[in-house]
Design a protein around this motif. Structure first.
Motif, PDB file in Angstrom:
ATOM      1  N   ALA A   1       3.810  11.593   7.086  1.00 22.91           N
ATOM      2  CA  ALA A   1       2.718  10.759   6.774  1.00 22.91           C
ATOM      3  C   ALA A   1       3.243   9.660   5.743  1.00 22.91           C
ATOM      4  CB  ALA A   1       1.558  10.518   6.668  1.00 22.91           C
ATOM      5  N   TYR A   2       3.764  11.126   4.468  1.00 24.72           N
ATOM      6  CA  TYR A   2       4.355  10.971   2.976  1.00 24.72           C
ATOM      7  C   TYR A   2       5.793  10.210   2.973  1.00 24.72           C
ATOM      8  CZ  TYR A   2      -0.136  12.015   0.944  1.00 24.72           C
ATOM      9  OH  TYR A   2      -1.361  12.375   0.103  1.00 24.72           O
ATOM     10  N   GLN A  20       1.201  -0.979  -0.070  1.00 23.64           N
ATOM     11  CA  GLN A  20      -0.099   0.064   0.403  1.00 23.64           C
ATOM     12  C   GLN A  20       0.687   1.519  -0.224  1.00 23.64           C
ATOM     13  OE1 GLN A  20      -0.452   2.455   2.883  1.00 23.64           O
ATOM     14  NE2 GLN A  20       0.928   1.250   3.990  1.00 23.64           N
ATOM     15  N   SER A  21       2.174   0.989   0.489  1.00 24.28           N
ATOM     16  CA  SER A  21       2.979   2.525   0.679  1.00 24.28           C
ATOM     17  C   SER A  21       3.133   2.839  -0.944  1.00 24.28           C
ATOM     18  CB  SER A  21       4.356   2.208   0.991  1.00 24.28           C
ATOM     19  OG  SER A  21       5.171   0.912   0.469  1.00 24.28           O
ATOM     20  N   TYR A  22       2.905   2.060  -2.246  1.00 24.39           N
ATOM     21  CA  TYR A  22       3.360   2.244  -3.385  1.00 24.39           C
ATOM     22  C   TYR A  22       2.600   3.735  -3.589  1.00 24.39           C
ATOM     23  CZ  TYR A  22       2.208   2.672  -8.181  1.00 24.39           C
ATOM     24  OH  TYR A  22       2.196   2.937  -9.756  1.00 24.39           O
ATOM     25  N   TRP A  39       1.135   5.768  -2.060  1.00 26.64           N
ATOM     26  CA  TRP A  39       1.646   7.504  -1.116  1.00 26.64           C
ATOM     27  C   TRP A  39       2.805   7.904  -1.901  1.00 26.64           C
ATOM     28  CZ3 TRP A  39      -0.112   9.125   3.853  1.00 26.64           C
ATOM     29  CH2 TRP A  39      -1.092   7.927   4.418  1.00 26.64           C
ATOM     30  N   LYS A  71      15.322   6.638   0.332  1.00 23.51           N
ATOM     31  CA  LYS A  71      14.394   7.674   0.205  1.00 23.51           C
ATOM     32  C   LYS A  71      14.420   8.616  -1.519  1.00 23.51           C
ATOM     33  CE  LYS A  71      15.462  11.130   1.801  1.00 23.51           C
ATOM     34  NZ  LYS A  71      17.554  10.953   2.453  1.00 23.51           N
ATOM     35  N   VAL A  94       8.968   3.502   3.607  1.00 25.21           N
ATOM     36  CA  VAL A  94       8.903   2.108   3.958  1.00 25.21           C
ATOM     37  C   VAL A  94       9.230   1.248   2.081  1.00 25.21           C
ATOM     38  CG1 VAL A  94       6.773   0.348   4.115  1.00 25.21           C
ATOM     39  CG2 VAL A  94       7.179   2.434   5.405  1.00 25.21           C
ATOM     40  N   TRP A  95       8.178   2.279   0.840  1.00 20.55           N
ATOM     41  CA  TRP A  95       8.140   1.581  -0.135  1.00 20.55           C
ATOM     42  C   TRP A  95       9.724   0.925  -1.142  1.00 20.55           C
ATOM     43  CZ3 TRP A  95       5.441  -0.719  -4.230  1.00 20.55           C
ATOM     44  CH2 TRP A  95       5.881  -0.162  -4.995  1.00 20.55           C
ATOM     45  N   MET A 141       5.936   6.974   4.619  1.00 25.73           N
ATOM     46  CA  MET A 141       5.586   5.420   3.275  1.00 25.73           C
ATOM     47  C   MET A 141       6.078   6.239   2.109  1.00 25.73           C
ATOM     48  SD  MET A 141       3.214   4.106   4.138  1.00 25.73           S
ATOM     49  CE  MET A 141       2.076   3.884   5.750  1.00 25.73           C
ATOM     50  N   ASP A 142       7.252   6.955   2.171  1.00 30.45           N
ATOM     51  CA  ASP A 142       7.670   6.204   1.002  1.00 30.45           C
ATOM     52  C   ASP A 142       8.948   5.901   1.498  1.00 30.45           C
ATOM     53  OD1 ASP A 142       9.160   7.686  -1.326  1.00 30.45           O
ATOM     54  OD2 ASP A 142      10.822   8.812   0.364  1.00 30.45           O
TER      55      ASP A 142
END
Lengths: 710, 320
Positions: free
Chosen positions: B177-178, A20-22, A24, B167, B184-185, B181-182
């Motif tokens: 938050a972004y 799901q992080s995609y 963001w 990152k 994490v991605w 999540m970035d």
């Protein structure tokens, strides 16, 4: 069954959480639209991280590319690779020279040499103008009385294991009377001009044992090593070139402190401080003194003729107030180091090298090891701020990933591999620049081996190789034929010299003339021995490896038997190149801008561990090399380098193959921004300088929102 | 038990000294010099090189160099040749970068390998089993770096999002938050790539362990009692099949260092593996030695932990 469900659910939930992080992460289109700062940010990819951000300590290309943005030198090279003033507005080069009275010598007329007589004779010649060069350059002549001085001499001696180690010896030097000359320009032939007056052999047979007295008992080897240094300690004829720099006023370091002559002197002293282990010492060691004439004038006096020393002032200048002993002591106290570590603490250990402050166009912001280095523009730069606001160097070790990042716009610059060049040249999204660098590739023959002792044979070997084909197929056309030891884009290279023709028949004829004939198996044979040798290169360079195979095949066609082998770099250097235990190597040089070729071609540099590993020996080349490094006049230097180039080309100690072209690709939206006559911005296409450098105008670069039409 | 632990720690300490000494000798005897004394710099004179060698103690006998290294390591003042920065803080920074990658890759391996292996064993010979056998052998055989390149090309080509490094660049001013999540991605692709090989190997072990346990008498007895198949497998068999894997937890520890050199290199991840790799390339002895030392400590601690864990979970084993 709960266990069963857990076994299923946990991995699924985990992977969904991750994926799901995609949603963001912004895609590139969004990122550019929502992030206007991107247009004034330049992001560069580099395969290696910087090591140390200090102009006197760094030795690797990543560090130097950052250092060159943050720091500025007294001089730099302009579009035509000429020197121009930066922190210095202008500079003059003059000379002071000394001729020691040699009491054991007699003048050509038989009279004994005394100070007064020598002075009188020279003054006469100077005033009457019997030698035009003498009267033109020399401004004044005077006689200095005899003095005493104490010296500490560093000698390099082998220790018990045979490794060279330094030993300091104190000596008392009795300096006899001297005649001193003041010259308006450097004249390396001054003492030759005096030979008709003082006699041909005046400069030999100086009674050193009377003048130099060691202050301690010396072992036999030490004494011999000291003896070898006699001429350096007290030269009979001594040249002292002098450079006077006038410094730019009102230049500020990035912390607001004003730059002045003290910083120049400090930078020199930091380089020569043995604690700092600066790799720049060879260029600054010939300096005798650095004098501060006034806060904006520095006078640099050299011990001997060494023209590369002028170029060396392109090196960045350090801020004294941040790195002097006081600041370093304060740093050790803040870091709470142990007493021993405090004592050993030097500039090399300072945090300054991780967060440097200079006077260049960009100032340091942040360094994340192996990730990126961030700079921002220095608004107080004396020439005005750069167009780009931010500069990032991202560290991406793999070329492939660099290309991926470039194609998605996450870096702005990509150095294309030869096989990719065509693809980028035909892609309308990008602009590309192709130019020669300072490197060339060659096959070097061990000139000491009887097989390669004859320059005709080396020439024949070179004629058997089709270099055009190598460039076309191996380099995908990304290379140019080269004929000699200088980079092709400098004026030192003589472009009138024709490369060896590709002529296998001619090569065969040369071998035949030298007494080699084709045997039944098709190999060249002489006195029952066939012409056979080993060609080696280092591992990890596919182009060199392929080149070796091509050469092997080409030589096979004329009857020369070659065995090829590839070695790991350390082994290649340690066991073969450094020991001189090889037949032929495929290698490349990356040259500097300076015409000094002493280390690579002078016959004194042919020992083990030295760079003239092919063992090239030529008396004329030695003379030329020494004259070039002692010549301060560019035109005369160029004449000499052209002669040297021709000589080396004729001797063919290497088969000079090609100079690779490097192709750099940029986003088409990056342009040169200049102010037009009406005060409005004008956009120009980026263009390379004569030497092929596109980043020379980097401070004018900016990315536009649209793709301009040029 | 305590006896065993104390004796083992003592033995391992001796072993550690021997290992570090041998490693020290090997590293110094291997060809090549620290890049700072690179004699291929045409301007370097023998005098300069002699000075640098002396400052790095390179001309001292090996045992003296070893002593200097131990002394500086103990006092925390060991410095890298490359940039003269203290070694331990440097390693710690990189460790923090590598840690999320390591944890996530390990989590992925352990959460995916067990179900994959267990279902393979339960439905032995079925389509699923044969499919996973084929897949895992394929994944074991295809080099990880190759798959990574394909994954990068595919993700960048199809989704147009950055996957390289830790990152996205230019996100400094985004909401947190972004930003999280970035990060994490950016972890996803490298950790999946690092985990794939592990999943393939570990699921094979799980499958064979499970098969062995399922063929035992007590499983047959459980079935004969008329228990549900799920209860037999997950209630009776699974626990025993998993026993040997407990010991593998200990052996994970050394993977912290150098576990993902290749992936860190490909994904430009500023972690420990890359630190080690670059140090080896430039013969930065203090860094190589210290990382090697830490790896040895982790390996020895890991094997000790395995021994103890095994005794704890398996009542048939007693430590003396």
């Amino acid at each position: 069954m709960i266990v069963k469900r857990l076994l299923l659910f946990i991995p699924l939930v985990l992977i969904l959480l991750l994926l799901q992080s995609y949603f963001w992460v912004p895609t590139y289109e969004n990122q550019a639209a929502g992030n206007p700062d991107r247009l004034v940010t330049y992001i560069e990819g580099s395969s290696g991280d910087a090591k140390i951000l200090n102009p006197i300590l760094n030795a690797d290309s990543s560090s130097s590319s950052i250092v060159s943005q943050v720091f500025e030198g007294l001089l730099d090279l302009d579009e035509n690779l000429d020197l121009r003033g930066r922190l210095a507005t202008d500079w003059q080069i003059s000379e002071r020279a000394y001729l020691v009275v040699n009491p054991h010598h007699r003048f050509p007329d038989g009279a004994e040499v005394t100070g007064a007589r020598l002075f009188q004779k020279i003054q006469e010649a100077w005033k009457t103008g019997t030698d035009e060069g003498l009267s033109k350059a020399v401004q004044s002549v005077e006689l200095l009385s005899a003095t005493q001085r104490q010296d500490s001499i560093s000698l390099l001696l082998p220790n018990a294991e045979g490794r060279p180690q330094l030993k300091d010896v104190r000596v008392a030097v009795h300096v006899p009377e001297r005649v001193a000359f003041t010259l308006s320009q450097v004249d390396q032939d001054l003492f030759d001009r005096l030979k008709p007056i003082v006699g041909e052999h005046y400069f030999e047979h100086f009674p050193y044992d009377e003048a130099i007295h060691p202050q301690e008992e010396l072992a036999k080897e030490t004494e011999q090593a000291l003896r070898d240094k006699y001429q350096e300690i007290l030269p009979v004829g001594e040249h002292n070139p002098i450079i006077v720099f006038h410094l730019r006023k009102g230049v500020k370091f990035q912390d607001g402190h004003e730059f002045d002559a003290g910083d120049v002197k400090f930078t020199y002293e930091a380089i020569m401080n043995p604690k700092n282990l600066s790799p720049r010492t060879p260029d600054f060691e010939p300096i005798k003194t650095v004098e501060i004439v006034d806060p904006h004038t520095v006078k640099i006096i050299y011990k001997r003729l060494y023209s590369p020393a002028v170029n060396a002032w392109t090196m960045g200048i350090l801020p004294e107030h941040l790195l002097n002993d006081e600041s370093l002591t304060r740093e050790t106290e803040q870091r709470g180091l142990s007493a021993e570590a405090q004592k050993a603490f030097g500039m090399r250990d300072s945090q300054f090298n991780r967060q440097p402050i200079g006077s260049g166009r960009f100032q340091f912001v942040e360094w994340q090891g192996d990730e990126f280095i961030h700079l921002k523009r220095f608004d107080g730069y004396w020439e005005g701020p750069a167009q780009y606001h931010d500069f990032y160097m991202r560290i991406i070790p793999e070329l492939f990933t660099q290309e991926v990042e470039f194609r998605t716009g996450a870096i702005d610059f990509y150095g294309a591999q030869p096989h990719q060049v065509d693809r980028y040249k035909n892609d309308p999204t990008y602009q590309w620049f192709s130019s020669l660098g300072f490197a060339y590739t060659y096959i070097g023959y061990n000139n000491r081996k009887p097989l390669f002792a004859d320059s005709e044979i080396r020439k024949a070997l070179g004629m058997a190789i089709n270099v055009g084909e190598i460039i076309q197929y191996l380099m995908y056309g990304e290379g140019e034929r080269t004929t000699g030891p200088y980079p092709k884009n400098t004026e030192w290279y003589d472009s009138t010299i024709q490369p060896l023709p590709y002529d296998p028949q001619g090569a065969k004829a040369i071998f035949q003339q030298a007494g080699w004939h084709m045997n039944a198996e098709g190999w060249l044979e002489k006195d029952g021995k066939i012409f056979e040798f080993n060609l080696i290169t280092n591992n990890g360079n596919p182009i060199r490896k392929n080149l070796m195979t091509i050469a092997q095949n080409a030589w096979k066609k004329i009857g020369v038997k070659v065995n090829t082998q590839v070695f790991e770099w350390a082994v290649f250097l340690g066991d073969f190149v450094n020991t001189g235990d090889f037949d032929a190597v495929v290698l490349g040089w990356s040259m500097g801008i300076d015409p000094d070729l002493f280390q690579i071609w002078h016959s004194s540099q042919a020992g083990p561990q030295q760079l003239n590993f092919v063992g090239y020996k030529s008396q004329r080349a030695d003379e030329l090399i020494v004259r070039i490094r002692q010549e301060y006049n560019r035109d005369r230097q160029r004449q000499l380098t052209h002669e040297l180039h021709r000589l080396i080309h004729e001797d063919q100690p290497y088969t000079f193959l090609y100079a690779p072209l490097s192709t750099r690709v940029l986003d088409k939206k990056i342009v040169l921004v200049e102010e037009g006559p009406d005060g409005k911005e004008q956009y120009k296409k980026i263009y390379p300088t004569k030497s092929g450098d596109i980043t020379f105008y980097f401070h004018k670069w900016r990315k536009l929102e649209f793709t301009p039409d040029f | 038990m305590w006896n065993f632990i104390i004796r083992n720690i003592a033995q391992r300490l001796i072993l550690l000294v021997i290992v570090s000494f041998v490693a020290h000798s090997f590293i110094h005897l291997a060809p090549g010099e620290p890049s700072e004394v690179d004699p291929m710099n045409p301007r370097m004179k023998p005098e300069d090189i002699a000075k640098i060698r002396a400052a790095f103690h390179l001309d001292d006998p090996l045992y003296m160099q070893y002593a200097y290294w131990i002394r500086d390591l103990a006092s925390g003042e060991l410095k890298s040749f490359k940039d003269s920065q203290p070694v331990l803080p440097k390693i710690w920074d990189r460790f923090l970068n590598s840690l999320p990658l390591f944890i996530l890759a390990t989590l992925l391996v352990w959460t995916w390998a067990f179900p994959a292996g267990i279902y393979g064993a339960v439905f032995r010979g079925g389509v699923y089993d044969r499919g996973t056998v084929f897949l895992s052998y394929a994944l074991i055989s295809v080099p990880g770096f190759f798959l990574s390149y394909l994954a990068i090309l595919w993700v960048v080509g199809w989704f147009g999002v950055p996957v390289i490094s830790i990152k996205t660049f230019g996100m400094e001013h985004a909401e947190s938050a972004y930003k999280i999540m970035d990060r994490v991605w950016h972890l996803v692709i490298p950790s999946v790539m690092a985990a794939i090989g592990g999943i393939a190997v570990l699921s094979r072990y799980v499958r064979s362990q499970m098969l062995e346990v399922l063929s035992q008498d007590y499983v047959r007895t459980a079935r004969a009692k008329g228990l549900e198949e799920d209860t037999v497998i997950y209630g009776h068999a699974l626990g025993n099949a998993l026993l040997p894997f407990v010991t593998m937890f200990g052996l994970l520890l050394p993977g912290l260092i150098g576990g993902s050199v290749i992936f860190e290199q490909i994904f430009a991840w500023p972690g420990l593996g890359r630190l080690a790799y670059e140090a080896i390339l430039s013969r930065d002895f203090p860094i190589i030695m210290t990382l090697n030392f830490i790896a040895a400590v982790l390996t020895l601690a890991g094997t000790l932990l395995s021994d103890i864990l095994y005794a704890v979970v398996d009542p048939r084993i007693r430590l003396h």
